[in-house]
Design an enzyme around this catalytic site. Structure first.
Site, mmCIF file in Angstrom:
data_model
loop_
_atom_site.group_PDB
_atom_site.id
_atom_site.type_symbol
_atom_site.label_atom_id
_atom_site.label_comp_id
_atom_site.label_asym_id
_atom_site.label_seq_id
_atom_site.Cartn_x
_atom_site.Cartn_y
_atom_site.Cartn_z
ATOM 1 N N GLY A 232 -3.397 3.470 -17.161
ATOM 2 C CA GLY A 232 -3.692 2.835 -18.434
ATOM 3 C C GLY A 232 -4.376 1.502 -18.228
ATOM 4 C CD GLU A 252 -6.689 5.476 -12.727
ATOM 5 O OE1 GLU A 252 -7.450 4.515 -13.004
ATOM 6 O OE2 GLU A 252 -6.596 6.497 -13.407
ATOM 7 C CB CYS A 287 -10.680 3.548 -15.993
ATOM 8 S SG CYS A 287 -10.105 4.982 -15.105
#
Length: 478
Positions: A232, A252, A287
Site C-alpha cells: 500500500g 511493498e 506503484c
C-alpha cells in the site's frame, strides 16, 4: 451500470459469517452499488488469530506435496473462473476488462509458481571443522515456517496482489489472516473460497474486512502474529511498522517510477507508445506506473510529438467496454486530489501537452513538461494517468535526478550502450532496473520491492516464501 454482486459475509474458520456492519461496495465507474460485505468486529479478529495459532501445528507439518497439490488446485480454480473473476475486478476496482483478464492470468501464474516453490525448499550443509577441536562437526541449515501471518492488501490489483500474500504463505506452511482493501473485498473472498475448497485447513485462513483501528490493535497486541506483510502507501506502511514492534515486517510501498530514454534508442515511436501506455494503464494506479520521463535533448521534440499522438488514441471510459484503455480512478476524492495536483503544476509554470482535465472519477491522460521540484506531480506518487516529460543533457546528471526522489521501487532505461546500462544498474537507488522496457513491467516470479520510502523485503513467490520462513541450524558433533 456495473454488474450487481451478491452480498458476502467474511470468512472465518471455513464459514461465511454474516455478522458485523454491512458495507456497500460501489462501482468506481458510475457509483452504483454492486454488492455488500460484512465488516468483521475486533472480537472476530482476535478469534481468527487464536484459530491461526492453533492451525499452525497442522500447517507446519504439511508435506511439500500436500502444499503443492493445494496450490495447484487453487490455480486451476482461478483459471476455470477467469470470466467471473475478470468481471469482479471490473466491477469493484474499475479496471478495464482487458487488463482485468491479464490480472487473472497473472494470478494463475502466481499460484502455479508457488506450487513449484513448495517442493523446492532446500537447505545447505556447512563444514564446521574449521578450528582445532572442531573435528567431526558439520552443520545443516533448513527453513521452517515462521508462524501466522497478517496480510494487508490494496485495491489496485484485488486478485493478484492478494495472491502474492496467500500463495507464498501456503507454500511456506503459514496460516494467514487477510485484511483486503475496503474498496475491493469480493476478489479476496472468492479467492478464499478456492483455497478452502482446495483443502487448506479451515482454521488456517481468515479473510476479514476490518477497520484500520482493529488492524492496528492486532499489530500492537497480538504476539501470535509473527509477520506483517503490507502492500500500500508509504505513509500507511511505515506507520504500521512502528506499531508492529516485534514482528517481521515486509513492506511493498509506493513509487514515482522514472524512465530514461537515451538518444541511441532505435525505435522512438515505439518507445513513446510503450511509455504512454505504462503511465496511463489502469489510470496510472500502479506503484510502478511511469510518472517521470527523462529524454535526451536531441530526441526530445520528436519523442514529445510521438507521445502526444499516441495519448490521443487512448480509449477512455466504461471499464466494462472491451476497447477501453483508461477507466476511472478508484474514488472521487482521488480524482479531486489529482486535479488539484495538475492545477498546482500549471500554476507553477508546467505546460500541459495534452489532457489535464477530469470529469467525475475520469481523469484524462495527461502529459506535462516544464515540471520541477517541489511540484507534487514530480516529487510525490501521483497514482494517476499523468506523465512529466523533461529533457536531459548529461547521463550521469539524469541518474542523479532519478535518485533525488525519496522513492526507489523500479526504474526504466532505453539505451543500447552496455556501459550506460551498467552505470545505471550500479548507481540507481531502486529495487529493480528494467532495460529496453518500462519500469511498469513485472513478471510475478521475479524479486520485487524497493528501497528508501518504497519499502523493505521482497515479493515474488520464491522471495516472499523465504521471507515467511525462519532459518534453523542443526550442528552435529559425531
Amino acid at each position: 451500470m456495473a454488474k450487481k454482486m451478491t452480498s458476502r459475509g467474511f470468512l472465518l474458520d471455513g464459514q461465511e459469517i454474516f455478522a458485523g456492519r454491512e458495507m456497500e461496495i460501489r462501482s468506481p465507474w458510475d457509483q452504483s452499488v454492486i454488492g455488500s460485505v460484512r465488516e468483521a468486529e475486533r472480537s472476530h479478529a482476535v478469534e481468527a488469530v487464536r484459530l491461526l495459532d492453533r492451525a499452525f501445528a497442522t500447517t507446519r507439518t504439511l508435506a511439500s506435496y500436500e502444499r503443492k497439490q493445494i496450490l495447484e488446485k487453487v490455480a486451476a480454480s482461478i483459471a476455470a473462473a477467469k470470466d467471473e473473476l475478470a468481471q469482479l475486478i471490473v466491477a469493484e476496482a474499475g479496471k478495464p476488462l482487458k487488463a482485468a483478464r491479464v490480472e487473472v492470468d497473472r494470478a494463475v501464474l502466481t499460484f502455479t509458481t508457488a506450487a513449484e516453490e513448495a517442493v523446492r525448499e532446500g537447505g545447505e550443509v556447512l563444514p564446521l571443522d574449521l578450528l582445532k577441536g572442531s573435528e567431526g562437526r558439520w552443520g545443516m541449515v533448513r527453513r521452517f515456517p515462521a508462524g501466522p501471518i497478517f496480510a494487508i492488501t490494496p485495491f489496485n490489483f484485488p486478485l493478484n496482489l492478494v495472491a502474492h500474500k496467500l500463495a507464498p504463505a501456503i507454500a511456506a506452511g503459514c496460516p494467514i489472516l487477510l485484511k483486503p482493501a475496503p474498496q475491493t473485498p469480493f476478489c479476496s473472498l472468492r479467492l478464499g473460497d478456492f483455497i478452502l475448497e482446495a483443502g487448506w485447513p479451515s482454521e488456517a485462513l481468515a479473510v476479514l474486512p476490518l477497520t484500520n483501528e482493529d488492524a492496528e490493535f492486532l499489530l500492537e497486541h497480538e504476539d501470535r502474529l509473527k509477520i506483517l506483510s503490507f502492500t500500500g502507501s508509504a505513509k500507511v506502511g511505515w506507520a504500521l511498522k512502528q506499531k508492529a514492534a516485534r514482528k517481521r515486517v515486509l513492506l511493498e510501498l509506493g513509487g514515482n517510477a522514472a524512465m530514461i530514454v537515451h538518444g541511441d534508442w532505435p525505435d522512438l515511436a515505439g518507445a513513446a507508445k510503450n511509455i504512454v501506455v505504462a503511465g496511463t494503464s489502469y489510470a496510472g494506479q500502479s506503484c510502478i506506473s511511469v510518472q517521470r520521463v527523462y529524454v535526451e535533448r536531441p530526441i526530445f521534440d520528436e519523442f514529445i510529438q510521438n507521445a502526444v499522438r499516441h495519448a490521443g488514441t487512448l480509449v477512455c471510459g466504461d471499464p466494462a467496454n472491451e476497447a477501453t484503455d483508461v477507466g476511472p480512478v478508484i474514488r472521487t476524492a482521488e480524482a479531486e486530489r489529482i486535479e488539484s495536483w495538475m492545477d498546482e503544476a500549471r500554476a507553477a509554470g508546467a505546460t500541459v501537452l495534452t489532457g489535464g482535465s477530469r470529469e467525475g472519477n475520469m481523469v484524462e491522460p495527461t502529459l506535462l513538461t516544464g515540471t520541477r521540484s517541489p511540484m507534487k506531480v514530480l516529487d510525490e506518487e501521483a497514482f494517476a494517468p499523468i506523465l512529466a516529460i523533461e529533457p536531459y543533457d548529461d547521463f550521469d546528471a539524469v541518474l542523479n535526478e532519478v535518485n533525488r526522489s525519496r522513492y526507489g521501487l523500479q526504474a526504466g532505461l532505453m539505451t543500447r550502450d552496455v556501459g550506460r546500462i551498467f552505470q545505471a544498474y550500479e548507481k540507481l537507488d531502486v529495487g529493480g532496473l528494467i532495460v529496453g522496457d518500462t519500469p511498469t513491467w513485472r513478471l510475478d516470479p521475479m524479486p520485487y520491492g524497493g528501497v528508501k520510502d518504497s519499502g523493505m523485503g521482497r515479493e515474488g513467490i520464491r522471495y516472499a516464501t523465504e521471507e515467511m520462513t525462519e532459518r534453523k541450524l542443526l550442528v552435529m558433533a559425531l
